[in-house]
Design a protein around this motif. Sequence first.
Motif, short mmCIF file in Angstrom:
data_model
loop_
_atom_site.label_atom_id
_atom_site.label_comp_id
_atom_site.label_asym_id
_atom_site.label_seq_id
_atom_site.Cartn_x
_atom_site.Cartn_y
_atom_site.Cartn_z
N ARG A 56 42.39 44.40 35.56
CA ARG A 56 42.81 43.09 35.07
C ARG A 56 41.61 42.17 34.84
O ARG A 56 41.55 41.44 33.87
CB ARG A 56 43.77 42.46 36.08
CG ARG A 56 44.85 41.62 35.43
CD ARG A 56 45.72 40.95 36.43
NE ARG A 56 44.97 39.93 37.15
CZ ARG A 56 45.24 39.51 38.35
NH1 ARG A 56 46.24 40.02 39.00
NH2 ARG A 56 44.53 38.57 38.93
N GLN A 57 40.65 42.27 35.76
CA GLN A 57 39.46 41.42 35.66
C GLN A 57 38.62 41.82 34.43
O GLN A 57 38.21 40.98 33.64
CB GLN A 57 38.63 41.60 36.93
CG GLN A 57 37.43 40.68 37.02
CD GLN A 57 36.63 40.92 38.30
OE1 GLN A 57 37.14 41.47 39.27
NE2 GLN A 57 35.40 40.51 38.30
N ARG A 60 39.50 40.89 30.70
CA ARG A 60 39.20 39.54 30.18
C ARG A 60 37.78 39.47 29.59
O ARG A 60 37.41 38.49 28.97
CB ARG A 60 39.29 38.50 31.30
CG ARG A 60 40.67 38.41 31.92
CD ARG A 60 40.76 37.14 32.78
NE ARG A 60 41.95 37.16 33.60
CZ ARG A 60 41.95 37.22 34.93
NH1 ARG A 60 40.81 37.26 35.59
NH2 ARG A 60 43.07 37.24 35.60
#
Length: 215
Positions: A56-57, A60
């Motif tokens: 998820r990190q 981005r």
Amino acid sequence: RSGRSAALRARMEERLLGARFRYLNQQLYTGSSRDAARLFRDDPAAFHLYHRGFERQVRRWPERPVQRIVRYLRRRPASLVVADFGCGDCTLAASVKNQVHCFDLVPLSPRVTVCDMAKVPLAAEAVDVAVFCLALMGTNLQEILGEANRVLKLGGTLLVAEVASRFEDTRAFLRAMTQLGFKTVSKDLSSSYFYVLEFAKTGPARPGPAPGLRL
């Protein structure tokens, strides 16, 4: 109303995942690679949760560090043998023609050999390229990078992609790497998200502490 409560639940789950990911990250950064191996052996679900938070990190970011390493390897001969330390779901191995030895703490893929990154089951000087893609964790970095030196052929390549904010003093880190038997070939510090460092093995690691190795 059910739509709104589902959205709220999803938001709460995201926040919980974020909190647990940060907690696990802290554990991995402040313990040794042996502690990490024990942590995930005792709680394999924690690794899956960590990997989800990690994904998820990185989603981005404008670019995924593993893609940089894939591009690098595709420009080099496919005959080079690679060791991927902290390989995750083996994206690197799936993206190149090279033989890739995949090592991690939990088998997210059947290709993974489960082990402590400071003790991988490879013979000395068995590989041409060693890779740490967002995988330099643990308080025993000197031991882990010493293991990369052991398995690399003389003149072999060490590729490190790591979160930019983890480098307190890049110059001191590069100096410490020379003590571990590596010379800096190239460094890309242009991204505010991650740095990419390329080293060549010049010989065995010298004994004694390498204090600048801190991340």
